[in-house]
Design an enzyme around this catalytic site. Structure first.
Site, PDB file in Angstrom:
ATOM      1  N   LYS A  54     -26.045  83.804   4.974  1.00 30.80           N
ATOM      2  CA  LYS A  54     -26.521  82.759   4.147  1.00 30.80           C
ATOM      3  C   LYS A  54     -26.901  83.732   2.737  1.00 30.80           C
ATOM      4  O   LYS A  54     -27.290  84.888   2.846  1.00 30.80           O
ATOM      5  CB  LYS A  54     -27.773  82.128   4.479  1.00 30.80           C
ATOM      6  CG  LYS A  54     -27.847  81.007   3.746  1.00 30.80           C
ATOM      7  CD  LYS A  54     -27.255  79.528   3.933  1.00 30.80           C
ATOM      8  CE  LYS A  54     -27.168  78.775   3.320  1.00 30.80           C
ATOM      9  NZ  LYS A  54     -26.581  77.270   3.839  1.00 30.80           N
ATOM     10  N   ASP A 108     -24.240  75.534  -1.341  1.00 37.86           N
ATOM     11  CA  ASP A 108     -25.342  75.047  -0.768  1.00 37.86           C
ATOM     12  C   ASP A 108     -26.141  74.312  -1.887  1.00 37.86           C
ATOM     13  O   ASP A 108     -25.484  74.044  -3.020  1.00 37.86           O
ATOM     14  CB  ASP A 108     -26.288  76.195   0.049  1.00 37.86           C
ATOM     15  CG  ASP A 108     -27.260  75.349   0.862  1.00 37.86           C
ATOM     16  OD1 ASP A 108     -26.915  75.140   1.908  1.00 37.86           O
ATOM     17  OD2 ASP A 108     -28.339  75.415   0.386  1.00 37.86           O
ATOM     18  N   LYS A 120     -25.273  77.001  14.245  1.00 31.09           N
ATOM     19  CA  LYS A 120     -24.384  75.851  13.839  1.00 31.09           C
ATOM     20  C   LYS A 120     -22.951  76.429  13.836  1.00 31.09           C
ATOM     21  O   LYS A 120     -22.237  75.486  14.419  1.00 31.09           O
ATOM     22  CB  LYS A 120     -24.880  75.556  12.471  1.00 31.09           C
ATOM     23  CG  LYS A 120     -23.977  74.415  11.928  1.00 31.09           C
ATOM     24  CD  LYS A 120     -24.342  74.361  10.468  1.00 31.09           C
ATOM     25  CE  LYS A 120     -25.858  74.506  10.018  1.00 31.09           C
ATOM     26  NZ  LYS A 120     -25.879  74.195   8.373  1.00 31.09           N
ATOM     27  N   SER A 140     -15.167  74.363   6.077  1.00 31.15           N
ATOM     28  CA  SER A 140     -14.942  75.518   5.360  1.00 31.15           C
ATOM     29  C   SER A 140     -13.967  76.439   6.311  1.00 31.15           C
ATOM     30  O   SER A 140     -13.061  77.216   5.771  1.00 31.15           O
ATOM     31  CB  SER A 140     -16.243  76.455   5.215  1.00 31.15           C
ATOM     32  OG  SER A 140     -17.050  75.844   3.995  1.00 31.15           O
ATOM     33  N   LYS A 148     -20.630  83.776   7.706  1.00 32.65           N
ATOM     34  CA  LYS A 148     -20.106  82.662   7.041  1.00 32.65           C
ATOM     35  C   LYS A 148     -21.348  81.749   6.753  1.00 32.65           C
ATOM     36  O   LYS A 148     -22.140  81.675   7.694  1.00 32.65           O
ATOM     37  CB  LYS A 148     -19.041  81.914   7.929  1.00 32.65           C
ATOM     38  CG  LYS A 148     -18.588  80.430   7.176  1.00 32.65           C
ATOM     39  CD  LYS A 148     -17.483  80.917   6.381  1.00 32.65           C
ATOM     40  CE  LYS A 148     -17.219  79.638   5.337  1.00 32.65           C
ATOM     41  NZ  LYS A 148     -17.823  79.827   4.005  1.00 32.65           N
TER      42      LYS A 148
HETATM   43  P1  NDP Z   1     -27.139  69.664  -3.888  1.00 30.68           P
HETATM   44  O1  NDP Z   1     -27.805  70.673  -4.782  1.00 30.68           O
HETATM   45  O2  NDP Z   1     -25.878  69.036  -4.147  1.00 30.68           O
HETATM   46  O3  NDP Z   1     -28.384  68.360  -3.938  1.00 30.68           O
HETATM   47  C1  NDP Z   1     -29.773  68.818  -3.462  1.00 30.68           C
HETATM   48  C2  NDP Z   1     -30.338  67.295  -3.414  1.00 30.68           C
HETATM   49  O4  NDP Z   1     -31.325  67.554  -3.029  1.00 30.68           O
HETATM   50  C3  NDP Z   1     -30.676  67.021  -4.753  1.00 30.68           C
HETATM   51  O5  NDP Z   1     -30.779  65.553  -5.018  1.00 30.68           O
HETATM   52  C4  NDP Z   1     -31.960  67.536  -5.081  1.00 30.68           C
HETATM   53  O6  NDP Z   1     -32.846  66.862  -6.443  1.00 30.68           O
HETATM   54  C5  NDP Z   1     -32.658  67.627  -3.671  1.00 30.68           C
HETATM   55  N1  NDP Z   1     -33.729  68.630  -3.598  1.00 30.68           N
HETATM   56  C6  NDP Z   1     -33.197  70.118  -3.387  1.00 30.68           C
HETATM   57  N2  NDP Z   1     -34.545  70.782  -3.366  1.00 30.68           N
HETATM   58  C7  NDP Z   1     -35.772  69.975  -3.518  1.00 30.68           C
HETATM   59  C8  NDP Z   1     -36.768  70.005  -3.131  1.00 30.68           C
HETATM   60  N3  NDP Z   1     -37.354  71.307  -3.372  1.00 30.68           N
HETATM   61  N4  NDP Z   1     -37.522  69.058  -3.148  1.00 30.68           N
HETATM   62  C9  NDP Z   1     -37.129  67.600  -3.198  1.00 30.68           C
HETATM   63  N5  NDP Z   1     -35.691  67.403  -3.521  1.00 30.68           N
HETATM   64  C10 NDP Z   1     -34.947  68.557  -3.654  1.00 30.68           C
HETATM   65  O7  NDP Z   1     -27.218  70.450  -2.399  1.00 30.68           O
HETATM   66  P2  NDP Z   1     -26.640  69.862  -0.959  1.00 30.68           P
HETATM   67  O8  NDP Z   1     -26.494  68.385  -1.196  1.00 30.68           O
HETATM   68  O9  NDP Z   1     -25.514  70.887  -1.145  1.00 30.68           O
HETATM   69  O10 NDP Z   1     -27.475  70.366  -0.071  1.00 30.68           O
HETATM   70  C11 NDP Z   1     -28.756  69.419   0.455  1.00 30.68           C
HETATM   71  C12 NDP Z   1     -29.069  70.019   1.949  1.00 30.68           C
HETATM   72  O11 NDP Z   1     -27.983  69.957   2.932  1.00 30.68           O
HETATM   73  C13 NDP Z   1     -29.518  71.519   1.955  1.00 30.68           C
HETATM   74  O12 NDP Z   1     -30.612  71.621   2.933  1.00 30.68           O
HETATM   75  C14 NDP Z   1     -28.371  72.359   2.269  1.00 30.68           C
HETATM   76  O13 NDP Z   1     -28.915  73.585   2.805  1.00 30.68           O
HETATM   77  C15 NDP Z   1     -27.868  71.447   3.506  1.00 30.68           C
HETATM   78  N6  NDP Z   1     -26.480  71.357   3.773  1.00 30.68           N
HETATM   79  C16 NDP Z   1     -25.451  71.730   2.729  1.00 30.68           C
HETATM   80  C17 NDP Z   1     -24.332  71.828   3.066  1.00 30.68           C
HETATM   81  C18 NDP Z   1     -23.135  71.801   2.009  1.00 30.68           C
HETATM   82  O14 NDP Z   1     -21.988  71.851   2.431  1.00 30.68           O
HETATM   83  N7  NDP Z   1     -23.185  71.543   0.845  1.00 30.68           N
HETATM   84  C19 NDP Z   1     -23.550  72.135   4.498  1.00 30.68           C
HETATM   85  C20 NDP Z   1     -24.848  71.797   5.496  1.00 30.68           C
HETATM   86  C21 NDP Z   1     -26.196  71.709   4.809  1.00 30.68           C
HETATM   87  P3  NDP Z   1     -32.961  67.503  -7.717  1.00 30.68           P
HETATM   88  O15 NDP Z   1     -31.534  67.313  -8.207  1.00 30.68           O
HETATM   89  O16 NDP Z   1     -33.792  66.956  -8.310  1.00 30.68           O
HETATM   90  O17 NDP Z   1     -33.030  69.094  -7.241  1.00 30.68           O
HETATM   91  O1  2IT Z   2     -25.648  74.907   5.534  1.00 30.49           O
HETATM   92  C1  2IT Z   2     -24.399  75.156   5.555  1.00 30.49           C
HETATM   93  O2  2IT Z   2     -23.826  74.956   6.238  1.00 30.49           O
HETATM   94  C2  2IT Z   2     -23.766  75.027   4.147  1.00 30.49           C
HETATM   95  N1  2IT Z   2     -24.249  75.256   3.165  1.00 30.49           N
HETATM   96  C3  2IT Z   2     -22.104  75.302   4.210  1.00 30.49           C
HETATM   97  C4  2IT Z   2     -21.754  76.829   4.498  1.00 30.49           C
HETATM   98  C5  2IT Z   2     -20.183  77.145   4.309  1.00 30.49           C
HETATM   99  O3  2IT Z   2     -19.866  78.222   4.731  1.00 30.49           O
HETATM  100  O4  2IT Z   2     -19.429  76.133   4.150  1.00 30.49           O
END
Ligand code: NDP
Ligand code: 2IT
Length: 448
Positions: free
Chosen positions: A128, A168, A116, A379, A92
């Site tokens: 992943k 992600d 996690k 999830s 997952k």
């Molecule tokens: P999104 O794509 O929705 O948003 C990502 C954000 O981070 C955007 O604002 C983006 O800016 C910025 N960003 C991404 N890459 C870079 C970079 N290399 N340098 C600067 N800014 C960057 O992703 P999420 O919000 O889903 O994910 C954000 C983080 O949270 C990640 O680390 C992800 O692994 C983690 N995460 C996500 C989960 C989920 O359920 N979605 C669960 C747990 C963790 P721009 O648009 O300009 O690229």
């Molecule tokens: O980093 C994370 O935990 C996620 N992007 C969410 C993974 C999931 O299966 O909901």
């Protein structure tokens, strides 16, 4: 057995056999560094090679993803899925679409995901995936054709009891929809639980969109409560402006705090009135534009293409963009400006040097594998609803999410206390508690 020497040997071997995978080395080092007290108490895990097995993915997939752009030109991307550990349940973890994606990044994310997912207490293994595809500036049609091609290869490895991806960076409801449609078409099965993060109208769970951000704020709130503080009236900085950042900000505002800054890869935005989330959501979720559009729409806000969002004074920081975005200097600036707590909404956003600065300053620090576990936990709640063909209300689902986050927080503290004597050491607590659950399951299942 000399536990330290054993851990050092495993570490050396991980670096040797995974050359050039800096992020994976970093994630593995952080976990291995925490495990000395656990292995001293449970030498049987060292004797049965649990660490060596944990650091080697069960399966790693890399594949070609050819697709045709709107101009009729053939494009080729690389797809990945690392099925890291299935001791606790089906693999997952999310899919990331970003040009920086490579095998080392997918492995770091998959490795983090094992611990996690274990911390949530739910029946989910760790995995992943993703691609170096860049969705920025691509039309819906291009994104759809890419997703269809990606799933045409990946579908044979998935299944609701086998491997269950989600979103992600760069993968949200739109992409999950296209991926699900192609999976259904190829397999001729309406297998709702094969992907999570689906829109609510057809198998998605209420509160999944909000879950990671809300969960990170619940975790931060629990940390603050241990010192008698709350969010009321606090200045908060969130990095990123994607899924995690936006909903973290929403929950901070609901709890009476004020998010004064956020960012994207082009720069950062300061709005002393508190970020207007309706405006931000319209810019990021509907128009898919840059945050500079916010300052154009609201002239009292300030956009800066230079410097970092961590220069903005705050009491709580929620790094929610990407790995290694918050370095030593940022940590020093945050501490100097009086930060009380950091909760990682993103995966590994703080460098080891930054974490060290927080530790020395006695600042509360919630590592990603604990603080952002609310996304994957919800999830798992989505999988539960899909399996029972049920759908819970927003309130019901959010209350379960809040309970999971409280449980993760308590587990971190009690484990940190038991294995290191300091309940505030959330890094130790999260790593050891996650490790023990997976190691017990692996041991019970034989040499796997
Ligand atoms: P999104 O794509 O929705 O948003 C990502 C954000 O981070 C955007 O604002 C983006 O800016 C910025 N960003 C991404 N890459 C870079 C970079 N290399 N340098 C600067 N800014 C960057 O992703 P999420 O919000 O889903 O994910 C954000 C983080 O949270 C990640 O680390 C992800 O692994 C983690 N995460 C996500 C989960 C989920 O359920 N979605 C669960 C747990 C963790 P721009 O648009 O300009 O690229
Ligand atoms: O980093 C994370 O935990 C996620 N992007 C969410 C993974 C999931 O299966 O909901």
């Amino acid at each position: 057995m000399n536990v330290r020497a054993h851990i050092e040997a495993v570490h050396t071997e991980v670096c040797r056999r995974n050359p050039g995978e800096a992020e994976f080395h970093q994630a593995a080092t952080e976990v291995l560094d925490s495990l000395t007290p656990a292995l001293e108490r449970h030498p049987e895990y060292a004797e049965t090679g649990i660490l060596e097995r944990l650091c080697e993915p069960e399966r790693q997939l890399m594949f070609r993803v050819p697709w045709v752009d709107d101009q009729g030109k053939v494009r080729v991307n690389r797809g990945f899925r690392v099925e890291f550990n299935s001791a606790l349940g089906p693999y997952k973890g999310g899919l990331r679409f970003h040009p920086s994606v490579n095998l080392g990044i997918v492995k770091f994310l998959g490795f983090e995901q094992i611990f996690k997912n274990a911390l949530t207490g739910m029946a989910i293994g760790g995995g992943k995936g993703g691609s170096d595809f860049d969705p920025k500036g691509r039309s819906d049609g291009e994104v759809m054709r890419f997703c269809q091609s990606f799933m045409t290869e990946l579908h044979r490895h998935l299944g609701e009891h086998t491997d269950v991806p989600a979103g992600d960076i760069g993968v949200g409801g739109r992409e999950i929809g296209y991926l699900f449609g192609q999976y259904k078409r190829i397999t001729n099965r309406y297998e709702s639980g094969v992907l999570t993060g689906k829109p609510v109208g057809w198998g998605g769970s209420h509160a999944r969109t909000e879950a990671t951000g809300y969960g990170a704020v619940y975790f931060a709130q629990e940390m603050l409560t241990t010192r008698g503080y709350g969010f009321e009236g606090r200045r908060v900085v969130v990095s990123g402006s994607g899924n995690v950042a936006v909903y973290a900000a929403e929950k901070v505002h609901a709890l009476g705090g004020r998010v004064v800054a956020c960012s994207d890869s082009s720069g950062y935005l300061v709005d002393e009135d508190g970020i207007d989330l309706e405006l931000l959501k319209d810019i990021k979720e509907v128009r898919r534009a840059r945050i500079s559009a916010y300052a154009e729409a609201k002239p009292t806000a300030r956009f800066s293409a230079r410097g970092t969002v961590y220069d903005v004074p705050c009491e709580v920081a929620l790094p929610s963009a990407t790995q290694n975005e918050l370095g030593r200097e940022d940590a020093v600036a945050l501490v100097k400006n009086g930060v009380l707590a950091i909760a990682e909404g993103a995966n590994m956003p703080c460098t080891p040097e930054a974490v060290e600065v927080f530790r020395e300053a006695g600042v509360l620090f919630g590592p990603g594998k604990a603080a952002n576990a609310g996304g994957v936990a919800t999830s798992a709640l989505e999988m539960q609803q899909n399996a029972s063909r049920d759908s819970w209300s927003f309130e019901e689902t959010e209350s379960r999410l809040a309970a999971v986050m409280r449980g993760v927080h308590t587990q971190c503290r009690t484990t940190a206390e038991a294995y290191g004597g300091n309940a505030d050491d959330y890094v130790l607590g999260a790593n050891v508690a996650g490790f023990l659950r997976v190691a017990d399951a692996m041991t019970a299942q034989g040499v796997i």
